[in-house]
Enzyme design. Structure first.
Site, PDB file in Angstrom:
ATOM      1  N   CYS A 109      -5.956   4.036   3.851  1.00  0.00           N
ATOM      2  CA  CYS A 109      -4.631   4.560   3.498  1.00  0.00           C
ATOM      3  C   CYS A 109      -4.704   5.434   2.241  1.00  0.00           C
ATOM      4  CB  CYS A 109      -3.652   3.414   3.265  1.00  0.00           C
ATOM      5  SG  CYS A 109      -3.479   2.298   4.667  1.00  0.00           S
ATOM      6  N   CYS A 125      -5.245  -0.840   1.113  1.00  0.00           N
ATOM      7  CA  CYS A 125      -6.089  -0.313   2.193  1.00  0.00           C
ATOM      8  C   CYS A 125      -6.812   0.961   1.764  1.00  0.00           C
ATOM      9  CB  CYS A 125      -5.238  -0.059   3.433  1.00  0.00           C
ATOM     10  SG  CYS A 125      -6.066   0.885   4.721  1.00  0.00           S
TER      11      CYS A 125
END
Length: 434
Positions: free
Chosen positions: A66, A63
């Site tokens: 993230c 991600c």
């Protein structure tokens, strides 16, 4: 007999030593050292029970959001660890430890939660280190701050920042709002000012005491409540002032509004930032102050076209237009008030509200997601797995239906294709906002 007593004594001593070593091991394992803890399914519950306040980042290695968040958490961790009541930051690879992902019903990455005495609360605040620290301090602050000077009032307001509404009770007893301070601690700052000058009365625009002042720093809005200071009336005022009188509709405000039981008078504009729209928004503020049982919101097609299109508001529609929405799959249009003309808009707003209250409305179906659908930002993780499964089944059926034999690639090729397809489906920028 003596031998048995000796054996029993030695057994108890061994057990106590074992417990002591285990406790020391846990303390060493979860020592507050200003670093981000890495948790998994084997130690997650133990970590949550070890700290009064622990902020957890449920992430996925692939991600992009993230990856950008990680260094911010690394920077915030040592500052939060030094607080009087420290907040520990931890992270969990929820893509790997799926049991935890299912347990906390994750619907995207990263999902952020703060566990207070073991109870999880969703975090939707800022993600830059400095702002994140200021935001999280709210969770370890007193339920109601007692302010005894102008300096203390100014310091309290500055420390509160701009992400929560601020309530200051001038001349109020702490016990008057202590229940609300506890009940709504996650949503607002609460304080009482026992000593203050006339300068503060001018600054906060109240002319008598007691008075409860609501301030929205991020919206530059404030309201005054002079009573009656009974629990029901106080709570109504507080709940109605978690947001400003007229709310710009976006993902963040929708998350707050989902707990508000009032219906939303939604005004759809072409561009909420242009001069004509700003004039209309001022008129909506006047209407909102006289209709506190409703929430007034606005949104521009330019700012959020998917949302506005759900209510029939797009570039081909005559705008502005007003509807009444309760957050579900249906909304109401007032008969004869399909749009707001440029002339005498104040009167048209009044006619719209009058028509709504008289029931002169047409019920329509929204064409997009419901209230919770927008908050969830399209798909959840479980939905993605269902989509992947369905796509795989369709591909399998098509393959079986072909007459020519199935050509099998190398394991490396298959792994690469599977990984690429999974990442392409999983990564949805709409899952969570930055």
């Amino acid at each position: 007999m003596k031998i048995r007593v000796l054996v029993l004594t030695l057994s108890i001593l061994a057990l106590l030593i074992s417990i002591s070593q285990s406790s020391e091991s846990d303390e060493k394992k979860f020592k507050i050292d200003g670093k981000v803890l890495e948790l998994d399914e084997s130690n997650f519950d133990s970590a949550i029970s070890s700290f009064d306040f622990i902020f957890v980042d449920f992430y996925a290695p692939w991600c992009g959001h993230c990856k950008r968040l990680a260094p911010e958490l690394d920077a915030a961790a040592p500052v939060l660890a030094e607080l009087k009541e420290p907040i520990v930051i931890a992270k969990v690879d929820a893509d790997k430890y799926t049991r935890l992902a299912r347990k906390y019903d994750l619907d995207g990455y990263p999902t952020l939660k703060i566990f207070m005495h073991g109870v999880p609360v969703d975090y939707y605040g800022p993600r830059k280190a400095e702002l994140l620290v200021r935001y999280l301090k709210k969770f370890v602050a007193p339920d109601v701050a007692v302010l005894n000077s102008d300096f203390a009032i100014r310091e309290f307001a500055e420390a509160a920042g701009t992400f929560f509404p601020i309530f200051i009770g001038f001349g109020l007893n702490e016990t008057t709002i202590s229940t609300l301070g506890i009940k709504y601690k996650k949503k607002a700052w609460f304080s009482v000012a026992n000593d203050f000058s006339e300068d503060n009365m001018v600054q906060y625009d109240f002319d008598k005491v007691p008075a409860l002042v609501s301030v929205h720093p991020s919206y530059n809005e404030q309201s005054i409540f002079y009573g009656p200071f009974e629990e029901k009336f106080l709570e109504d005022f507080v709940k109605q002032n978690f947001l400003p009188p007229v709310v710009p509709m976006n993902h963040d405000t929708l998350k707050i509004l989902k707990d508000d039981e009032r219906k939303i008078v939604l005004t759809i504009l072409e561009d909420e930032s242009d001069e004509k729209s700003q004039k209309l928004i001022k008129l909506l503020k006047a209407a909102a102050s006289a209709n506190r049982d409703l929430v007034f919101g606005y949104v521009g097609v330019k700012q959020w076209d998917d949302f506005t299109d759900s209510f029939g508001g797009n570039k081909q529609t005559k705008l502005p237009k007003m509807v009444v929405w309760d957050g579900n799959e249906e909304y109401l249009s007032v008969i004869g008030m399909e749009s707001i003309e440029e002339e005498d808009q104040a009167s048209q707003i009044s006619y719209f509200l009058e028509g709504y209250r008289k029931g002169e409305t047409i019920q329509k179906q929204i064409s997009g997601p419901s209230f919770m659908g927008y908050i969830s930002s399209l798909f959840g993780i479980r939905s993605v797995y269902i989509v992947i499964f369905m796509v795989a089944m369709l591909m399998l059926i098509r393959t079986i239906g072909k007459e020519e034999p199935l050509r099998v690639g190398t394991r490396d090729e298959a792994d690469h294709a599977s990984s690429s397809e999974a990442e392409g489906i999983k990564y949805r920028p709409g899952d969570k906002q930055d």
